[in-house]
Each structure stands twice: as C-alpha cells, then as structure tokens.
Write a protein that holds these residues in place. Structure first.
Motif, short mmCIF file in Angstrom:
data_model
loop_
_atom_site.label_atom_id
_atom_site.label_comp_id
_atom_site.label_asym_id
_atom_site.label_seq_id
_atom_site.Cartn_x
_atom_site.Cartn_y
_atom_site.Cartn_z
N ALA A 113 69.01 14.29 36.47
CA ALA A 113 68.62 12.90 36.20
C ALA A 113 68.43 12.03 37.43
CB ALA A 113 69.62 12.27 35.24
N PRO A 114 67.52 12.39 38.35
CA PRO A 114 67.35 11.56 39.54
C PRO A 114 66.79 10.18 39.24
CG PRO A 114 65.66 13.24 39.45
CD PRO A 114 66.62 13.53 38.33
N TRP A 115 66.28 9.97 38.05
CA TRP A 115 65.73 8.68 37.64
C TRP A 115 66.74 7.90 36.82
CZ3 TRP A 115 64.03 13.50 36.25
CH2 TRP A 115 64.47 13.96 35.01
N GLY A 116 67.96 8.43 36.62
CA GLY A 116 68.91 7.87 35.67
C GLY A 116 69.77 6.73 36.15
N GLY A 117 69.55 6.23 37.35
CA GLY A 117 70.39 5.14 37.82
C GLY A 117 71.82 5.61 38.01
N ASP A 118 72.75 4.91 37.37
CA ASP A 118 74.17 5.25 37.49
C ASP A 118 74.71 6.02 36.29
OD1 ASP A 118 74.33 3.99 39.95
OD2 ASP A 118 74.81 2.05 39.06
N ASP A 119 73.83 6.41 35.37
CA ASP A 119 74.28 7.09 34.16
C ASP A 119 74.57 8.56 34.42
OD1 ASP A 119 73.96 4.72 32.76
OD2 ASP A 119 71.93 5.24 32.09
N ASN A 120 75.79 8.98 34.13
CA ASN A 120 76.17 10.38 34.25
C ASN A 120 75.63 11.16 33.06
OD1 ASN A 120 77.54 9.85 36.61
ND2 ASN A 120 79.50 9.59 35.59
N VAL A 121 75.36 12.44 33.26
CA VAL A 121 74.84 13.31 32.21
C VAL A 121 75.95 14.23 31.76
CG1 VAL A 121 73.17 15.15 31.70
CG2 VAL A 121 72.49 13.20 33.13
N PRO A 122 76.25 14.26 30.45
CA PRO A 122 77.30 15.18 29.97
C PRO A 122 76.87 16.64 30.11
CG PRO A 122 76.66 13.58 28.26
CD PRO A 122 75.70 13.44 29.39
N LEU A 123 77.76 17.44 30.62
CA LEU A 123 77.58 18.89 30.70
C LEU A 123 78.30 19.46 29.49
CD1 LEU A 123 76.52 21.21 32.56
CD2 LEU A 123 78.83 21.30 33.51
N MET A 124 77.55 20.12 28.61
CA MET A 124 78.09 20.56 27.33
C MET A 124 78.50 22.03 27.35
SD MET A 124 77.60 17.58 26.19
CE MET A 124 78.08 17.63 24.49
N SER A 125 79.39 22.40 26.44
CA SER A 125 79.85 23.78 26.34
C SER A 125 78.88 24.65 25.53
CB SER A 125 81.24 23.83 25.69
OG SER A 125 81.18 23.29 24.38
N ALA A 126 78.02 24.01 24.75
CA ALA A 126 77.03 24.70 23.91
C ALA A 126 75.79 23.82 23.80
CB ALA A 126 77.63 24.99 22.53
N PRO A 127 74.67 24.37 23.36
CA PRO A 127 73.43 23.59 23.29
C PRO A 127 73.36 22.68 22.06
CG PRO A 127 72.99 25.84 22.62
CD PRO A 127 74.42 25.79 23.06
#
Length: 179
Positions: A113-127
């Motif tokens: 997410a290089p365009w996401g500002g300060d928002d973190n992206v959740p890394l999930m255990s499953a899709p």
C-alpha cells in the motif's frame, strides 16, 4: 495473541530512491491483450531489482546520463519497454528510465500500500477478511510474493508470512495470478 506491527524501522528498510516521495497509487494495469517484447516476455510486467545499487538512465545505454539511483535490492519495478539488453522501467511513483537487464530479477516482490498514507494493512492467516490478523504492515513494507490467485496474495518477509488482498500491493496486477 495480539497482532504486532511490522514497521520499516523494524525491518531495516530504507527505501532510498533519490526522487519524489512514494505517494501515488499505481498507474499501470495489466493489458487485456498480451503484448510481448523482443525477449518474448509480456509487456508490461513486474520484476525486481537484483542489485543493492541500480542506476536508472535517461536512455538505453551506459553512455546516457544517470537519472536516479535505486539503493535497495528487491524493489519491484514494472518493465514497460525493451531495447536490446535494456529495459525501460517504471517505479511506484510512475517515474521511468532505463536499466540494464542484468540488474533485474524475475523474483516477484511488492510494496504494501504505497498509496495508503498512514493506514496499516492487516496481514491475514487465511484468504478472508474474517480470518485472524497475524500482523499489521505499514505502507512501503517490502514483501516477497509467494503466490497470488487474482484476489489474495501470499507474501512474506523476515520472520513473517501471511495473506493480503491483492489490491493492497504494488508489484502485482489487480487480477494477475502468480505461482
């Protein structure tokens, strides 16, 4: 167990590209009909940098002026044109220039997410958005792409692994499959 936050500092990632700050969503999308370059490989396509220092030139030869220098092995770039042993690449900011093919690798990597500002992206255990969150990735974290099914990508880094929505990455096309 509480999810942790993976930061650029904790991963020791200093994305030092001596140009504009990385703040724009990707401009290129996969083409409907597949065009191929002289190499026989599709254009455009994503690859990564195989060296820690890579000069980007204004034209396809060492005699051309250096436009800027990448200082991080593994960064994803998009090849948009080929000329002999030279590849015209575009970076996450949409800037382009020429790199010798020996400095590129077919290994797939992506920026989170290089365009996401300060928002973190959740890394999930499953899709699935309902799956357990195993970590939060800050924008610009560099990840190895293990596979993508057109909706979710399995990615990893030093001491972490999980899945993110494919649209959260720059380095893979929105509906591309990667094996």
């Amino acid at each position: 167990m509480k999810p942790f936050v993976i930061t650029l500092a904790s991963l020791a990632l200093a994305l030092t590209v001596s140009l504009l700050p990385h703040s724009q969503q990707p401009k290129a999308q996969a083409a409907e009909s597949v065009e191929t370059g002289p190499s026989g490989l599709p254009l455009p396509r994503f690859v990564s940098l195989s060296a820690a220092k890579v000069n980007v030139r204004v034209g396809p030869s060492r005699s051309y002026k250096i436009k800027w220098t990448f200082n991080k092995r593994g960064l994803p770039v998009e090849i948009v044109r080929e000329y002999g042993n030279w590849r015209r690449v575009r970076d996450v900011d949409g800037e382009d220039g020429w790199i010798h093919r020996s400095l590129l690798s077919g290994k797939r990597t992506a920026l989170v997410a290089p365009w996401g500002g300060d928002d973190n992206v959740p890394l999930m255990s499953a899709p699935a958005v309902s799956a357990a969150t195993v970590a939060y990735l800050e924008p610009f974290v560099l990840a190895d792409v293990e596979r993508c099914d057109g909706a979710w990508c399995a990615i990893s880094g030093r001491n972490w692994r999980g899945l993110v929505p494919q649209k959260s990455l720059w380095g893979v096309y929105p509906t591309e499959t990667v094996n």
